[in-house]
Design a protein around this motif. Structure first.
Motif: not given
Length: 415
Positions: A1-5, A18-22, A30-31, A44-51
């Motif tokens: 499952m893939r979610v866009l925040l 970020v809390g929700l993403a983790l 996948e977030v 980036g510090g928690v491994g979440l690439p930013l658009t």
């Protein structure tokens, strides 16, 4: 499952996501994240690439708050249209293949996110971080800049009707023009369209309860808190160990007018209480006005680890800082600047866990009075009692509810 925040706003808008993403990632999802480019390091510090959405927000916010913004050649409608287009163009490609969109922040950006979800036929959720952002017969709306609430009207439903009219006047034309340009039908009520009938409320029920009965089907999950295991810097540890607990002073991602005067007033008021000062630079660019060794300046640190070791927290009243200080049992002085911050200041005072400063511009006298309340032994006792009642699983709760809802609502896969 893939979610866009998508979060378009200050750090107070982005960090809960970020809390929700983790939490979503811990459940196997996948977030993807869209936000202003200011927060690439945070993500980036928690491994979440930013658009990234648009240009860096910090200089814009600082110029507006401090009154140094140059006059704009274009009007409000053009600026709203530009944000709608910018947000849509950033979000649409990233949302391809996603199963849901969750959004918060400025109305045009959230409207663009909902348009993307509508085009893809996937579930959409709006999140609010405090109750007064959502229509209710139990509280009035926040006044919009240039559109004050009428003083002679006290019926909250009438005030919320006026709020809907204001948002339609401010954003309706641009939102519907953009929707037409991408092949979507117009909406009659921009506010209700953006909020949806079932928004998420990412706020603790003790700190900020949602009053019932309500016209909306609000889902209150508890605050979305990013787990933070970072150690405190060695210099900060040494300062904390060198004396009695200091008073933390910081305004987060909110600039302040006359920052030097504010810093001087705050530092002298804290000193008058016999306390040392932890001065957080933040977006206000706070710096000490003398070289005395009772002031220690810090940048970005783990507030969850820090706030349990301070005598009090003086801050702007963002949802995240208020909740973090409350969880730590630290008395607070809230100096609200704008938006939801007067709400949080009032809640801190009502709960007896600190003091609400009257207005955005502190003086030595006004801060001395507020610190006298916050540093009283009874306030510390009350703050520690409230801390024990605050939930810590809001993001995990929201992630599970969201994934369950996606499973129910997403279109079936054709054979």
């Amino acid at each position: 499952m893939r979610v866009l925040l998508m979060a378009y706003g200050s750090r107070g808008d982005v960090e809960p996501m970020v809390g929700l993403a983790l939490s979503l990632r811990a459940l196997g999802a996948e977030v993807r994240v869209c936000a202003p480019p200011d927060f690439a390091e945070l993500l980036g510090g928690v491994g979440l690439p930013l658009t990234p959405v648009g240009e860096p927000l910090r200089p814009v916010v600082k110029a507006v708050v401090t009154g140094t913004a140059p006059p704009k050649a274009e009007g409000l409608a053009q600026r709203v249209t530009a944000l709608l287009t910018t947000a849509y163009d950033a979000i649409a490609p990233v949302a391809e293949g996603c199963d849901a969109v969750v959004a918060t922040g400025l109305v045009p950006a959230v409207a663009a996110a909902r348009s993307v979800a509508e085009q893809l036929g996937i579930p959409f959720r709006t999140v609010a971080y405090f109750p007064a952002y959502l229509p209710s017969p139990h509280h009035p709306p926040l006044p919009w800049p240039g559109r004050p609430l009428p003083q002679d009207v006290t019926d909250n439903r009438v005030l919320w009707d006026l709020n809907a009219e204001s948002l339609n006047a401010l954003f309706g034309g641009a939102v519907n023009a953009h929707r037409a340009s991408i092949g979507l039908s117009p909406v009659d009520d921009v506010r209700d369209h953006v909020l949806t009938g079932r928004p998420l409320l990412a706020a603790d029920a003790v700190l900020s309860p949602w009053p019932e009965p309500s016209d909306l089907d609000v889902v209150q999950t508890g605050a979305w808190i990013r787990p933070d295991e970072r150690p405190l810097p060695a210099g900060l540890e040494a300062f904390l160990d060198a004396g009695e607990p200091p008073v933390y002073v910081g305004f987060g991602s909110i600039p302040v007018r006359e920052a030097e005067d504010v810093t001087r007033a705050v530092v002298e008021a804290v000193r008058a209480q016999g306390r040392r000062v932890l001065l957080s630079r933040g977006w206000a660019d706070l710096e000490p006005t003398d070289d005395k060794d009772d002031v220690h300046v810090i940048g970005e640190v783990n507030q969850q680890a820090l706030f349990g070791r301070v005598a009090a927290v003086v801050h702007h009243g963002g949802a995240g800082t208020t909740t973090t200080a409350a969880r730590a049992g630290a008395p607070q002085v809230v100096v609200p600047q704008l938006a939801d911050q007067p709400y949080w200041a009032a809640r801190v005072a009502e709960l007896g866990i600190g003091a609400a400063h009257d207005g955005p511009t502190p003086t030595f006298e006004s801060l001395s009075a507020a610190l006298g309340t916050a540093l009283a032994p009874g306030t510390r006792t009350r703050a520690e009692a409230v801390a024990d009642s605050i939930r810590t699983d809001g993001a995990a709760t929201a992630a599970k509810l969201l994934l369950d809802a996606i499973g129910r609502e997403r279109p079936p896969v054709s054979a």
